[in-house]
Design an enzyme around this catalytic site. Structure first.
Site, PDB file in Angstrom:
ATOM      1  N   LYS A   4       0.842  -1.198   0.000  1.00 25.08           N
ATOM      2  CA  LYS A   4       0.000   0.000   0.000  1.00 25.08           C
ATOM      3  C   LYS A   4       0.878   1.249   0.000  1.00 25.08           C
ATOM      4  O   LYS A   4       1.966   1.235   0.570  1.00 25.08           O
ATOM      5  CB  LYS A   4      -0.848   0.035   1.281  1.00 25.08           C
ATOM      6  CG  LYS A   4      -2.018  -0.917   1.289  1.00 25.08           C
ATOM      7  CD  LYS A   4      -2.867  -0.704   2.529  1.00 25.08           C
ATOM      8  CE  LYS A   4      -4.011  -1.690   2.585  1.00 25.08           C
ATOM      9  NZ  LYS A   4      -4.987  -1.551   1.487  1.00 25.08           N
TER      10      LYS A   4
ATOM     11  N   ARG B 163     -10.468 -11.319   1.803  1.00 31.36           N
ATOM     12  CA  ARG B 163     -11.375 -12.310   1.208  1.00 31.36           C
ATOM     13  C   ARG B 163     -10.758 -13.699   1.195  1.00 31.36           C
ATOM     14  O   ARG B 163     -11.471 -14.696   1.220  1.00 31.36           O
ATOM     15  CB  ARG B 163     -11.801 -11.837  -0.196  1.00 31.36           C
ATOM     16  CG  ARG B 163     -10.709 -11.777  -1.200  1.00 31.36           C
ATOM     17  CD  ARG B 163     -11.085 -10.944  -2.428  1.00 31.36           C
ATOM     18  NE  ARG B 163     -11.010  -9.504  -2.177  1.00 31.36           N
ATOM     19  CZ  ARG B 163     -11.286  -8.561  -3.081  1.00 31.36           C
ATOM     20  NH1 ARG B 163     -11.663  -8.908  -4.295  1.00 31.36           N
ATOM     21  NH2 ARG B 163     -11.180  -7.277  -2.779  1.00 31.36           N
TER      22      ARG B 163
HETATM   23  N1  BES Z   1      -8.150  -3.585   4.335  1.00 25.83           N
HETATM   24  C1  BES Z   1      -8.286  -3.158   2.997  1.00 25.83           C
HETATM   25  C2  BES Z   1      -9.563  -2.360   2.750  1.00 25.83           C
HETATM   26  C3  BES Z   1      -9.705  -1.031   3.454  1.00 25.83           C
HETATM   27  C4  BES Z   1      -9.403   0.140   2.779  1.00 25.83           C
HETATM   28  C5  BES Z   1     -10.199  -0.947   4.719  1.00 25.83           C
HETATM   29  C6  BES Z   1      -9.560   1.357   3.402  1.00 25.83           C
HETATM   30  C7  BES Z   1     -10.364   0.276   5.365  1.00 25.83           C
HETATM   31  C8  BES Z   1     -10.051   1.429   4.693  1.00 25.83           C
HETATM   32  C9  BES Z   1      -8.303  -4.359   2.061  1.00 25.83           C
HETATM   33  O1  BES Z   1      -7.561  -5.442   2.470  1.00 25.83           O
HETATM   34  C10 BES Z   1      -7.744  -3.914   0.766  1.00 25.83           C
HETATM   35  O2  BES Z   1      -6.604  -3.583   0.731  1.00 25.83           O
HETATM   36  N2  BES Z   1      -8.557  -3.930  -0.280  1.00 25.83           N
HETATM   37  C11 BES Z   1      -8.126  -3.530  -1.579  1.00 25.83           C
HETATM   38  C12 BES Z   1      -8.669  -4.514  -2.581  1.00 25.83           C
HETATM   39  C13 BES Z   1      -8.115  -4.349  -3.961  1.00 25.83           C
HETATM   40  C14 BES Z   1      -6.645  -4.688  -3.960  1.00 25.83           C
HETATM   41  C15 BES Z   1      -8.868  -5.239  -4.887  1.00 25.83           C
HETATM   42  C16 BES Z   1      -8.672  -2.142  -1.847  1.00 25.83           C
HETATM   43  O3  BES Z   1      -9.793  -1.848  -1.442  1.00 25.83           O
HETATM   44  O4  BES Z   1      -7.941  -1.332  -2.418  1.00 25.83           O
HETATM   45 MN    MN Z   2      -5.555  -5.316   1.861  1.00 30.57          MN
END
Ligand code: BES
Ligand code: MN
Ligand code: ZN
Length: 510
Positions: free
Chosen positions: A290, A364
């Protein structure tokens, strides 16, 4: 905050709190004329009303000193004692017809903050049915608002603000068993929510999978009726949870699966519900790292797990006649040399193979194995709770939990529970078109579905593993944390949707 019910206030109390409603304030009477008479002060109070200082409008607070109150009457009870509180605080609720649970919870939170800022250690608050409606519901909402609104998190501050323990008396005129029950329930649910907040607010170098495991073991030890089983890495491997293990393999911290059970209906094993909480104690994204600005909130990626674990304690205390299993497969998502690669294919516990297109779509993967475990162990209904997608924040913002599912009864029960708790839920679609986005060319399914409808494809992914079992998925990415304090919701972790899970289970018991 210590809250108890009282018939009448302690004479000489330091603060008496009285709710006012804009529609109950009439020109011919002082705002509280139907509750009590204040000796020799009628004209004075009328002046305050006429000048608009006490209008009953929502959020209004008027603090007065040294009033002698006589002829105290409320909830059809007349009290003979004269009251002489040092202070009296009028708190506006707005139109009484619109004053719902949420209004009371927010007003109570406002009162808790005011009492704290006045550095008082005790106060009394009048719960009066003629303006507030059902007394036991009012007790519940006010007590929750006081507890949840009084929250602050300073465990890691060296110079802590001195926190004084406040004694609150709720004046109900007559103490009934149903009132005591309502208070007890509210204390159990709000304490659970506060524990969930603490788990989320604590930093990720403290709250790792092992910490969540130990915390849960402590809960089970303290609550006779709450059973626990822990899966260590070997057990996870024996179970074949390779999707979960794939996420864990990039971290030096061992994963732990936490399973808490409330056996409320032992004779009827089919009468059950599983609560599955995402338990990523820190989500760096893994190799699909990230950006820094997106990583700061990722200690909250175990909010679903925190809500489930703490709700399970409350459920075991409230003892509903239904079997409830809380499951949290805890791990970090980190990018070390052993980390899962982009392009890896893992075989999940269900046997389905998953192509890893993005290691940041890790939630997921853990949930797929959790759901499979639940099904193999006789789950009849499943609710999963996860900070799953950034797309959920884009879609609904920070005030609403997105709910996806295949069962209208379960969806409706959750939504109705959320209306009562103030943890609001909004229905989201599971359309066939977006389901196709998860198709993989090389495996049975892939773990991302592209940018469009990101929270829908994530929900579909879990749905593929759920099959026909009645199921709801709650995406709490937007609601687990709050950037500012708003009424009973503090800045930082909100505790969502702990109280809604408890309420839902209570409604589903039979
Ligand atoms: N934990 C994150 C989602 C999240 C984002 C929670 C902001 C709280 C605040 C999740 O694991 C994630 O990183 N999701 C990705 C999915 C994508 C890679 C398909 C996302 O939402 O960017
Ligand atoms: Mn994630
Ligand atoms: Zn995540």
């Amino acid at each position: 905050m210590n809250i108890k019910l009282m018939k009448s206030p302690k004479v000489g109390n330091s603060l008496l709190v009285v709710f006012t409603c804009s529609d109950k304030i009439k020109p011919e009477n002082v705002p509280f004329g139907n509750q009590f008479e204040i000796n020799g002060s009628k004209e004075f109070l009328k002046e305050l009303k006429d000048s608009g200082e006490i209008s009953g409008k929502k959020g209004e607070m008027t603090l007065l000193h040294s009033l002698l109150i006589e002829n105290f009457t409320f909830n059809s009870q007349h009290l003979d004692e004269k009251l002489h509180p040092k202070r009296i605080l009028f708190v506006g609720l707005g139109d009484s017809k619109k004053a719902d649970n949420e209004t009371l919870r927010n007003s109570a939170a406002q009162i808790a903050k005011k009492v704290e800022s006045l550095s008082l250690t005790d106060f009394s608050l009048i719960i009066e049915s003629s303006s507030l409606g059902d007394v036991k519901e009012s007790i519940n909402s006010i007590s929750e608002g006081l507890m949840l609104g009084n929250y602050s998190f300073d465990e890691f501050k060296t110079d802590k603000e001195k926190t004084i323990s406040i004694n609150a008396e709720l004046l109900v005129g007559e103490i009934k068993e149903e009132y005591e029950k309502a208070l007890e329930k509210s204390l159990i649910t709000s304490s659970a929510s506060i524990k969930a907040r603490n788990l989320v607010n604590r930093p990720p170098n403290v709250v790792n999978p092992e910490y969540l495991k130990d915390f849960s073991i402590d809960l089970a030890n303290q609550n006779e009726k709450l059973d626990i089983e822990i899966f260590d890495k070997n057990k996870i491997s024996d179970l074949g949870m390779r999707a979960y293990l794939g996420v864990a393999q990039g971290s030096t911290a061992d994963p732990y699966g936490i399973k808490l059970t409330h056996l409320g209906d032992p004779g009827n094993k089919e009468n059950n519900i599983w609560l599955i909480g995402k338990g990523i104690t820190f989500d760096s994204g893994g190799l699909s790292l990230k950006p820094s600005f997106g990583m700061i909130e990722m200690k909250s990626d175990m909010s679903g797990g925190a809500a489930v674990i703490t709700a399970m304690e409350a459920i075991s205390k409230l003892n509903p006649k239904i079997n409830v299993v809380g499951l949290c497969l805890a791990t970090e998502n980190m990018p070390d040399g052993g980390a899962q690669r982009v392009g890896d294919i893992v075989k999940s516990m269900s046997g389905k193979t998953i192509e890893i297109e993005n290691t940041d779509a890790e939630g997921r993967l853990t949930l797929a194995d959790a759901v499979e475990y639940a099904k193999q162990n006789g789950a009849k209904q499943i609710i999963d709770i996860a900070t799953l997608t950034g797309a959920m924040v884009t879609a609904l913002g920070h005030g609403l939990i997105g709910a996806f599912g295949n069962d209208n009864n379960l969806l409706d029960t959750l939504k109705a529970s959320g209306e009562i708790t103030g943890e609001k839920i909004w229905f989201m679609p599971l359309d066939e078109a977006s389901k196709k986005q998860n198709r993989s060319k090389v495996a049975d399914i892939k773990n991302t579905g592209g940018r469009p409808a990101g929270s829908v494809t994530a929900a579909h992914f879990i749905g593929e593993f759920v099959g026909d079992t009645p199921w709801v998925h709650l995406d709490i990415a937007g609601t687990a944390m709050s950037s500012s304090s708003k009424g009973w919701i503090p800045q930082g972790a909100t505790g969502f949707p702990c109280r809604t899970l408890i309420e839902t289970v209570l409604r589903l018991q039979n």
